[in-house]
Every structure is written in C-alpha cells, then in structure tokens.
Design a protein around this motif. Structure first.
Motif, mmCIF file in Angstrom:
data_model
loop_
_atom_site.group_PDB
_atom_site.id
_atom_site.type_symbol
_atom_site.label_atom_id
_atom_site.label_comp_id
_atom_site.label_asym_id
_atom_site.label_seq_id
_atom_site.Cartn_x
_atom_site.Cartn_y
_atom_site.Cartn_z
ATOM 1 N N GLY A 64 0.803 -1.212 0.000
ATOM 2 C CA GLY A 64 0.000 0.000 0.000
ATOM 3 C C GLY A 64 0.839 1.266 0.000
ATOM 4 N N GLY A 65 2.157 1.116 -0.042
ATOM 5 C CA GLY A 65 3.036 2.293 -0.026
ATOM 6 C C GLY A 65 3.331 2.758 1.386
ATOM 7 N N MET A 66 4.210 3.750 1.503
ATOM 8 C CA MET A 66 4.646 4.204 2.819
ATOM 9 C C MET A 66 3.523 4.856 3.627
ATOM 10 S SD MET A 66 7.709 3.259 3.376
ATOM 11 C CE MET A 66 8.340 4.309 4.692
ATOM 12 N N GLY A 67 2.462 5.264 2.948
ATOM 13 C CA GLY A 67 1.315 5.782 3.685
ATOM 14 C C GLY A 67 0.691 4.743 4.588
ATOM 15 N N ALA A 68 0.910 3.461 4.273
ATOM 16 C CA ALA A 68 0.365 2.391 5.111
ATOM 17 C C ALA A 68 1.050 2.361 6.474
ATOM 18 C CB ALA A 68 0.519 1.053 4.402
ATOM 19 N N VAL A 69 2.305 2.809 6.533
ATOM 20 C CA VAL A 69 2.984 2.906 7.830
ATOM 21 C C VAL A 69 2.267 3.931 8.703
ATOM 22 C CG1 VAL A 69 5.156 3.447 8.998
ATOM 23 C CG2 VAL A 69 5.203 2.316 6.767
ATOM 24 N N SER A 70 2.067 5.124 8.145
ATOM 25 C CA SER A 70 1.398 6.181 8.901
ATOM 26 C C SER A 70 -0.039 5.804 9.241
ATOM 27 C CB SER A 70 1.433 7.486 8.094
ATOM 28 O OG SER A 70 2.769 7.898 7.872
ATOM 29 N N ALA A 71 -0.708 5.116 8.315
ATOM 30 C CA ALA A 71 -2.098 4.711 8.575
ATOM 31 C C ALA A 71 -2.180 3.739 9.748
ATOM 32 C CB ALA A 71 -2.697 4.087 7.320
ATOM 33 N N ALA A 72 -1.225 2.828 9.837
ATOM 34 C CA ALA A 72 -1.212 1.864 10.941
ATOM 35 C C ALA A 72 -0.949 2.571 12.271
ATOM 36 C CB ALA A 72 -0.154 0.791 10.685
ATOM 37 N N ILE A 73 -0.010 3.521 12.274
ATOM 38 C CA ILE A 73 0.271 4.265 13.505
ATOM 39 C C ILE A 73 -0.949 5.084 13.903
ATOM 40 C CG2 ILE A 73 1.810 5.894 14.660
ATOM 41 C CD1 ILE A 73 3.864 5.325 12.409
ATOM 42 N N ALA A 74 -1.580 5.737 12.922
ATOM 43 C CA ALA A 74 -2.772 6.546 13.195
ATOM 44 C C ALA A 74 -3.895 5.681 13.762
ATOM 45 C CB ALA A 74 -3.231 7.250 11.930
ATOM 46 N N SER A 75 -4.060 4.487 13.217
ATOM 47 C CA SER A 75 -5.095 3.572 13.708
ATOM 48 C C SER A 75 -4.836 3.194 15.162
ATOM 49 C CB SER A 75 -5.137 2.318 12.827
ATOM 50 O OG SER A 75 -6.062 1.375 13.327
ATOM 51 N N SER A 76 -3.568 2.925 15.478
ATOM 52 C CA SER A 76 -3.214 2.587 16.858
ATOM 53 C C SER A 76 -3.469 3.771 17.784
ATOM 54 C CB SER A 76 -1.744 2.165 16.907
ATOM 55 O OG SER A 76 -1.351 1.846 18.222
ATOM 56 N N ALA A 77 -3.131 4.975 17.310
ATOM 57 C CA ALA A 77 -3.333 6.175 18.132
ATOM 58 C C ALA A 77 -4.819 6.429 18.384
ATOM 59 C CB ALA A 77 -2.694 7.383 17.448
ATOM 60 N N ARG A 78 -5.626 6.287 17.334
ATOM 61 C CA ARG A 78 -7.080 6.503 17.491
ATOM 62 C C ARG A 78 -7.667 5.476 18.461
ATOM 63 N NH1 ARG A 78 -7.046 7.319 11.660
ATOM 64 N NH2 ARG A 78 -7.407 9.523 11.170
ATOM 65 N N GLU A 79 -7.242 4.231 18.324
ATOM 66 C CA GLU A 79 -7.748 3.183 19.207
ATOM 67 C C GLU A 79 -7.440 3.500 20.667
ATOM 68 O OE1 GLU A 79 -7.669 -1.380 18.374
ATOM 69 O OE2 GLU A 79 -5.883 -0.949 19.580
ATOM 70 N N ALA A 80 -6.291 4.147 20.889
ATOM 71 C CA ALA A 80 -5.900 4.511 22.256
ATOM 72 C C ALA A 80 -6.597 5.774 22.738
ATOM 73 C CB ALA A 80 -4.385 4.694 22.318
ATOM 74 N N GLY A 81 -7.317 6.458 21.819
ATOM 75 C CA GLY A 81 -8.093 7.630 22.224
ATOM 76 C C GLY A 81 -7.585 8.957 21.716
ATOM 77 N N ALA A 82 -6.523 8.964 20.909
ATOM 78 C CA ALA A 82 -6.009 10.228 20.372
ATOM 79 C C ALA A 82 -6.994 10.809 19.363
ATOM 80 C CB ALA A 82 -4.644 10.015 19.717
ATOM 81 N N SER A 83 -7.054 12.129 19.303
ATOM 82 C CA SER A 83 -7.926 12.840 18.370
ATOM 83 C C SER A 83 -7.049 13.415 17.250
ATOM 84 C CB SER A 83 -8.658 13.965 19.122
ATOM 85 O OG SER A 83 -9.592 14.613 18.289
ATOM 86 N N LEU A 84 -7.233 12.921 16.011
ATOM 87 C CA LEU A 84 -6.368 13.281 14.894
ATOM 88 C C LEU A 84 -7.140 14.116 13.882
ATOM 89 C CD1 LEU A 84 -4.762 9.739 14.269
ATOM 90 C CD2 LEU A 84 -4.151 11.452 15.993
ATOM 91 N N HIS A 85 -6.533 15.231 13.436
ATOM 92 C CA HIS A 85 -7.246 16.161 12.563
ATOM 93 C C HIS A 85 -6.364 16.619 11.405
ATOM 94 C CE1 HIS A 85 -10.368 16.400 15.631
ATOM 95 N NE2 HIS A 85 -9.371 16.451 16.495
#
Length: 564
Positions: A268-289
């Motif tokens: 999926g390209g290097m964006g998949a790295v950031s997407a996985a980190i973002a998913s982990s952060a959201r699951e932990a409760g972080a608010s991403l904008h």
C-alpha cells in the motif's frame, strides 16, 4: 516527453476547499501535537496509551508527513516522499501493534541491482553465497571480504543500538530519568566490552570519509559505488567528505521483522505505515485532525499554553509537541522574543545546516524497464526490478555529481536510485502498469533562474537520459512524472531546505548536538517539546524521536515538571 505534474489532483482538490476540522471542545488538552508526520503520530499513540488527552493537528489533507501514499494520477499510487522501510524501530512496531493495524512488509530479494554499460551487473540479495557469487564477477578478494564487512557493521550496530531508543545524555529532572540513562549507559558499556578493540572503529565511522572505510575493505568500483550511495543519501556530501561514514552507518542500522539490515516495501506504499500508527493512536483515544493549520504556538508568560489555528481558534493544552522542523517551530510558529531568555539556543537554531541535495521524481510507467545487461521479455517483473536500482558505476561519478552541486547547478550526470514498488505490490498501479520512484542527487535548493517548470523538466530529462543508456525505450514507457526538487519538498512536506532529516546528520549535528535541549525533546520554553526528526536520533522513517519525546513528556507531566 510525457506530461509532467507539479501537484497531485487529490491535494489540489483539498487545497481548493479545505474543510474546517471539527476538533472536540476540550477546556484543556494534555498534549497538542503540531504536525501529523509519522513521528507526531508515534508520539500521539504512546501518550494516548498512557491515558493522556491528545490532539494532533496536521496542516495537509492527509496524515503521515513524508511517509504518505498519494494517488498522483488516477490508479497510480506513489510513496511520494519516503519510499522504503527499514530504520523504523522494532519496539514501536511491537508496542503499537502495527501489524494488527494493517502494516505488512514486502521483503525484497534481491535488494539491489547495479547495471553497467559493459554488459555486466551487480545484484545483491539476502544470501551470503549469492552475494559472494555476484561480487566475485568483479573481485574474488572482495567476495571473500564481504561477509566479514557485513558482520563488522552488524557488531558495531549492536553496540550503538541502545542509543537509538534512548534520550541523549544531558541534565535529568527525575530519578527515573537518571535510572533510564544509567541503564542505557550500562548497555553501551556491556556492548563495548564485548566488542573489545573493535569499538575503536566506531570513532572512525563517526568521523572518517566513507571512501576511506570502503577502500580499506574493497577494491572493485561497482561494489564500492553501490555501497557508497548509502553514505551520501539525503546529504550534501560525497564519499570523500569527512563524516560521511556515519551517514553510511545510519542507513545500515535498520531491520525488518527481525531481519537485520533488510529494506522492504510496505504493502500500500509508505502511507500504510502512517495509517497503521494513526489507527493505533485513534484506538488509544487520540484525536487526529487534518486541514488543521497552526498559525502560531501560544506562549503566555514564557510558557507554551497551546496553539492558535489559522481560523483564529485557540486550542489550549498543558503541553505542545512540535513535529515540525526546528526552523518552522521556532522561526515561524513562535515570536523571536519568545527565546529572548535563551539567546545561545536561538543562535544555535539559526545556524542549523538544512542544506539538501535531493530531488524526488515520481513516475507512472506503461511497462517495466528492459536493461541491456539483464534483458527480459514480457511485462512480468524479474529480480532486477524488485530492489533498489543504482545508476552509478564508480565513486568518481558520485564525486563529480557532488562538485556540480557545489558550484550551484544540478548535476550533469546525477546519482540515481530507482525503485519500482509495483513490481511486488500490484495494488499501486493499474494492471500491467507500474509506478517508480527516483531518488536523485545532486540538486541544490537554489539554482540560477530558480526551479521553474522548465528547470524541473530539464533535470528530469537528464535523469531519464541516463536511465535510457542502460534501458533503451525507458522514456517512451513514461505516462506521467512529478519532479520535486528541494523547494517543493519544503513547500509540500514542510521539510526546511528540502532536507529529509530536518537538518543535516553531520557529526556537528548528531546526538546531544541536534535540536532540542541537549538533542532531546525539551526546549528552553517550558511546555514546548520537539518530537520530530530534528532531535536525537535523527532522520529517516524511524519513529524513535516521537517515542523518546513521548516518554519525556509523560514523565514531566507525571512529575509536574512541565513548566519548570
């Protein structure tokens, strides 16, 4: 000449009418993070997992910073800036459960391919026997030495590795911080004991030219030039420049899924790295904008109290962590008077070396390149298409290209590293077609007349012409291309000077000499921290600066020392 693009359609649409981000109405966040690059996301994920209220504000329409996947043309998905995975710290993959969040590696074997005019080529893979067989085509002595060289670097990497996951030495604010640094020091001492006299070679790695190190080990130019590209990548330096040995070392310190020194594509390209980190952060409760542009960091009474958005909204927080470059953080988002109490720090920041020699060219291709020295039929990828393709046959070519840039002009014969990720990941391009990435040096930030569209296309023609020498018909296969010289890397990704490391990785800007207090996350402004590649241990898709900053912030909040 195929049509060139200066900006992706998706980004153009996002810039046309960026939606106003709906940020939850908190009286005060624990942490506001400026910038949603991969380090900012790592920082957010760790802090959210620690139970803190975290808000990430990213100015672009997409999270990931330079680790993104963008659809430049319909159906063609590019790793638009960073393009390979290796340096990312394995502990972060484990802690944030990134595989569960979709991260999937595509191991490349062979990992590199160097074509030559004379009809021969050098291919390097994961097998010792295969590599020795390939190198022996040029030097039996080098073939015998190569396994020892790799083992030597692996031992030096093992010695230094604890330092990649810990804050650099400096004043401590708590006994727990002192204990952490003592543990790191003990690990380093233990590793040094195991290495014995070999630990002295680490000093040479830090200070010597890469050419001196490589010349001591090898005699064949194809091998030395292939290895030497790691010593100059992203740096305005040459193999003969003192200190380039560390840049070489920095790029062999990685691993993928336990495989030391390996480099991989990400599905999926290097964006998949950031997407996985973002998913982990959201699951932990972080608010991403996204589309959340910060105009300034709010400082009241010399203490950071939050940020102000371009639309005038004030987002208050106990801590502000900046994933932006030190230059953007201190010279754009803060007032000069905010550092009046720390004039030495301000002067040091003003003289950080952000020089970049990098031009990134993204390509859409109707077919794979067909190399004269390793021909193939049809459009099925061969081993020569899977790894990094090095268009340089000797170190003299690198030195010549470097001297061109020193005189203020793009290299006449650029140093090119080409990757074709769609050779292993067909989801990136339409059936039968491919995307490719050219990481090119040397391209100075400032050239006579500026980087106009014509200048970009002229430089692209040089690159395409060079590749054409090895793979006739290459230019005809191009459907579209995008050229990103240093000013564009700065404008699109916020990389000051176009520098992929935020600032250079020379010995004068490493370890405790990077940005931040003593190279760490804290700054002279209480409540303001850095969490990007500008701090220790530096650049590349590592995640380590974000993790180190998170540990520092969490500790300071727990000990009520944030505003001291």
């Amino acid at each position: 000449m195929p049509h060139s693009l200066s900006i992706s359609r998706a980004e153009a649409e996002a810039q046309g009418k960026p939606p106003t981000p709906e940020i939850p109405n908190e009286k005060e966040w624990d942490v506001v993070i400026v910038g949603g690059g991969h380090n900012g996301l790592v920082n957010a994920a760790y802090l959210a997992k620690a139970g803190l209220k975290v808000c990430v504000l990213e100015r672009r329409y997409i999270l990931g910073g330079a680790a993104i996947t963008e659809e430049i043309n319909p159906g063609f998905k590019y790793s638009r800036a960073s393009y390979l995975f290796s340096l990312f710290r394995p502990q972060i993959v484990k802690d944030l459960e990134l595989k569960r969040h979709g991260l999937k590696f595509l191991f490349r074997d062979p990992g590199s391919f160097t074509p030559m005019h004379e009809g021969r080529y050098l291919m390097m893979g994961r097998s010792v026997e295969f590599n020795q067989d390939q190198i022996s085509k040029f030097s039996r002595r080098d073939a015998a030495m190569y396994p020892e060289y790799e083992e030597h670097l692996t031992r030096l990497t093992s010695f230094f590795e604890p330092y990649l996951d810990a804050a650099p030495p400096g004043p401590s604010r708590s006994w727990s911080e002192v204990a952490d640094r003592m543990k790191t020091g003990m690990k380093l001492m233990g590793n040094a004991w195991k290495l014995g006299k070999e630990v002295l070679d680490f000093h040479e790695i830090l200070t010597a030219p890469a050419s001196r190190i490589l010349d001591r080990w090898f005699e064949s130019e194809p091998l030395k030039s292939t290895l030497a590209t790691d010593a100059v990548i992203g740096a305005m330096t040459s193999p003969s420049t003192p200190g380039s040995g560390y840049v070489l070392f920095h790029h062999v310190m990685g691993e993928v899924d336990g495989s030391k020194g390996a480099w991989a594509y990400v599905q999926g390209g290097m964006g998949a790295v950031s997407a996985a980190i973002a998913s982990s952060a959201r699951e932990a409760g972080a608010s991403l904008h996204t589309n959340a542009r910060v105009s300034r960091i709010l400082v009241e009474g010399r203490v950071a109290k939050g940020v102000v958005l371009e639309d005038g909204r004030v987002i208050r927080s106990k801590v502000v962590a900046s994933n932006a470059t030190p230059h953007i953080t201190f010279q754009r988002l803060l007032s000069r008077t905010d550092l009046d109490h720390a004039p030495d720090y301000r002067r040091a920041l003003e003289h950080l070396d952000t020089t970049s020699p990098v031009c990134k060219i993204n390509l859409s291709m109707s077919r794979l390149p067909n190399f004269k020295c390793c021909p193939h039929t049809g459009n099925t990828p061969g081993p020569q298409h899977r790894g990094t393709i090095h268009f340089v046959e000797n170190c003299t070519q690198i030195e010549d290209a470097y001297r061109d840039a020193l005189s203020g002009r793009p290299s006449d014969r650029p140093v090119i590293e080409m990757t074709i990720p769609s050779s292993m990941d067909p989801t990136l391009a339409p059936p039968g077609k491919h995307v490719a990435s050219l990481f090119v040096q040397y391209a100075p930030y400032s050239i006579k007349g500026g980087w106009t569209r014509g200048a970009r296309e002229d430089f692209a023609r040089k690159c395409f012409g060079l590749i054409e020498e090895y793979a006739p018909g290459f230019t005809e296969s191009l459907e579209h291309f995008e050229v990103l010289p240093p000013p564009d890397l700065e404008a699109v990704f916020g990389l000051t000077g176009g520098n992929i490391f935020h600032h250079s990785m020379g010995l004068d800007q490493l370890f405790w000499l990077r940005a931040g207090e003593n190279g760490g996350a804290r700054t002279p402004i209480p409540g303001l921290y850095l969490c990007g590649a500008g701090i220790h241990p530096g650049g590349g898709v590592m995640g380590s600066p974000g993790r180190i900053a998170a540990k520092t912030i969490e500790r300071d909040l727990k000990n009520n020392t944030v505003r001291k």
